[in-house]
Design an enzyme around this catalytic site. Structure first.
Site, PDB file in Angstrom:
ATOM      1  N   THR A  69     -59.876  15.028 -19.345  1.00 38.51           N
ATOM      2  CA  THR A  69     -61.307  15.144 -19.605  1.00 38.51           C
ATOM      3  C   THR A  69     -62.064  14.943 -18.300  1.00 38.51           C
ATOM      4  O   THR A  69     -61.707  14.089 -17.498  1.00 38.51           O
ATOM      5  CB  THR A  69     -61.774  14.123 -20.669  1.00 38.51           C
ATOM      6  OG1 THR A  69     -63.180  14.274 -20.880  1.00 38.51           O
ATOM      7  CG2 THR A  69     -61.484  12.695 -20.244  1.00 38.51           C
ATOM      8  N   HIS A 104     -50.198   1.017 -24.713  1.00 36.62           N
ATOM      9  CA  HIS A 104     -49.237   0.051 -24.182  1.00 36.62           C
ATOM     10  C   HIS A 104     -48.047  -0.151 -25.121  1.00 36.62           C
ATOM     11  O   HIS A 104     -47.017  -0.717 -24.725  1.00 36.62           O
ATOM     12  CB  HIS A 104     -49.942  -1.295 -23.936  1.00 36.62           C
ATOM     13  CG  HIS A 104     -49.381  -2.051 -22.765  1.00 36.62           C
ATOM     14  ND1 HIS A 104     -48.113  -1.862 -22.294  1.00 36.62           N
ATOM     15  CD2 HIS A 104     -49.926  -3.015 -21.980  1.00 36.62           C
ATOM     16  CE1 HIS A 104     -47.892  -2.669 -21.266  1.00 36.62           C
ATOM     17  NE2 HIS A 104     -48.989  -3.377 -21.057  1.00 36.62           N
TER      18      HIS A 104
END
Length: 531
Positions: free
Chosen positions: A450, A502
């Site tokens: 993006t 994560h």
């Protein structure tokens, strides 16, 4: 006195643009704030509107020409077209525009009446398109035609908005709508009946000669002035009047010949002086949507509008991403000197060879493809308790549209050339703004990029696009003093951000992935040598 039409001020990361399309020709009359020309840059298409009402006299940058920020594209004059410059009349251009609109409307109406007399009268059901399996229902966004208004075969009747795309419903034959069964804003299912259509109908009014005066007052041309009572409304003003359900008689026009301009309507909305009384005339049909979003009177107005389907989907996915992913973001910065020098050196040759401009996204997509091969965890996705490793790189590119953010996907970017990437992104941008992207083109990506830099963002935290596990955020290129070989130099720098899940990606891999991106961009030869 001629008024200059200038290109917009481009973002710092955009050096130049291309004249994509002129919507007016020399000699055409234009209204203030009317769209005249579109400028295409690496990432977005910028619209240039008329700074004043008048006549387009000169076009100084033809379609396909490359232009710079604030370059003069053309000129608008007050009098007749440039071909009639030998004689200037004192007649108001506003009156001329109104008369031309009325004459044009009469001619078109007569032609439509002639066509309608030969119609067969066969009726059809106008149905919603067949939605893809992943789409349950849609919303009737806009009816482009009214009941009784003449239309041609395959002309767009209505737009249906789904979670991802806008689908067009077209006329099955020449004729007219006889009944609308699903109003704007209503929910419809796949192949639901939206309206009934009569072949060969197509008369603007069935009242014979009595309908002619009304035609002169209100032509069907969206780009023409409309006369309501003794008031003349510019197109932009007419739209705002419909949206806010205002009483035209209470608005004072400041344009030529007393024409009501967009600014006049904005002033009336702010002051609340043009509100219709409870016993007033019925609201125009275009105000149907505004009825569900009433403005609150007073010095602090508010307006409540329903959230579009696309915006609802965006909101749901973003909240879901933050609630389900253990999301962290790591940052780095890249010196764009090498890429900018390479682009400046080869942009003309590249354009001639590939018929597309050399932007920055091609370098970033190719660098990301290489980095994803080296760090397969970043290219993986989570499916329940399973990890899915992808042996290919499908990179989604976030595209901003008036309806919201969409993410079309570039397939197998590892095998694409930079020219292929640039062409595909330009095509995605155009079709996304028109709502023409297919759902299959926005599904199945393994990684997303993006670019908030085109809007001036210096640093941000992008949100993961599930079920992907990482997203790269590009930002504004800004010159900053940097220490280079023991000396201070001014370098064009860009902050990069990688948000990652994560649960899947360790911090070490995320940081090394971003460092690899930095190294490949600061030395583009690495992309060719695979080092």
């Amino acid at each position: 006195m001629a008024t200059e039409i200038k290109a917009p001020t481009f973002p710092e990361s955009v050096a130049e643009g291309t004249v994509a399309a002129w919507h007016k020709k020399p000699g055409d009359s234009v209204e203030r704030d009317e769209l005249i020309v579109e400028i295409e840059t690496d990432k977005v298409v910028l619209e240039v509107v008329a700074p004043e009402a008048g006549t387009l006299t000169d076009v100084m940058a033809d379609e396909g020409d490359t232009v710079e920020s604030e370059q003069v594209l053309g000129k608008i004059g007050e009098g007749e077209a440039s071909g009639d410059s030998g004689q200037k009349e004192a007649k108001s251009s506003g009156d001329e525009s109104a008369e031309k609109s009325a004459e044009k409307s009469d001619d078109e109406q007569e032609a439509k009446k002639a066509d309608s007399n030969s119609g067969g009268g066969k009726q059809h059901e106008v149905k919603a398109p067949s939605f893809p399996e992943s789409v349950q229902e849609g919303t009737v966004a806009t009816w482009h035609k009214k009941v009784g208004e003449a239309v041609k075969r395959d002309e767009v009747l209505a737009d249906i908005e789904t979670d991802k795309v806008v689908l067009e419903v077209v006329a099955p034959a020449d004729g007219a709508l006889s009944e609308i069964k699903a109003e704007e804003g209503s929910q419809v299912e796949s192949e639901a009946v939206l309206a009934t259509f009569t072949e060969g109908a197509g008369s603007e009014g069935s009242g014979g000669d009595d309908a002619k005066p009304a035609k002169a007052e209100s032509s069907g041309d969206d780009d023409a002035d409309e006369k309501v009572g003794d008031k003349i409304l510019a197109p932009a003003a007419r739209k705002m009047v419909a949206e806010h359900d205002l009483d035209v008689a209470k608005i004072e026009g400041t344009g030529k010949g007393g024409r009501i301009l967009k600014e006049d309507v904005q002033k009336a909305v702010k002051s609340g002086s043009a509100k219709k009384t409870s016993g007033g005339a019925a609201a125009p049909k275009g105000a149907a949507a505004a009825a569900t979003a009433p403005a609150v009177e007073g010095e602090r107005p508010e307006k409540r509008v329903p959230m579009s389907r696309l915006r609802q989907t965006i909101a749901k996915r973003l909240v879901e991403a933050q609630q389900t992913a253990a999301m962290l973001t790591t940052y780095n910065e890249v010196d764009m000197t090498a890429v900018m020098e390479l682009r400046a050196q080869y942009k003309d040759t590249f354009l001639k060879a590939h018929d597309t401009k050399l932007g920055f996204m091609g370098f970033f997509v190719k660098a990301a493809s290489e980095a994803l091969k080296r760090f397969p965890d970043v290219n993986a996705s989570i499916d329940g308790t399973d990890i899915v490793y992808h042996g290919y790189q499908d990179i989604g590119v976030a595209v901003s549209t008036p309806r919201g953010l969409v993410v079309p996907v570039l397939r197998d970017t590892d095998s694409m050339k930079i020219a292929d990437v640039e062409k595909a992104i330009v095509d995605f941008g155009k079709r996304a703004r028109d709502g023409k992207l297919g759902i299959d083109e926005m599904q199945g990506g393994t990684f997303t990029i993006t670019n908030g830099g085109i809007f001036g963002s210096l640093m941000s935290t992008p949100i993961i696009n599930p079920p992907q596990t990482a997203i790269l955020g590009m930002h504004k290129i800004q010159e900053r003093p940097m220490a280079v070989n023991g000396k201070v130099e001014i370098r064009p720098m860009m902050y990069l951000a990688v948000s990652y899940d994560h649960r899947m990606i360790d911090g070490k891999d995320a940081v090394q992935f971003l460092v690899t991106m930095k190294e490949l961009l600061e030395d583009p030869a690495r992309l060719l040598l695979d080092v």
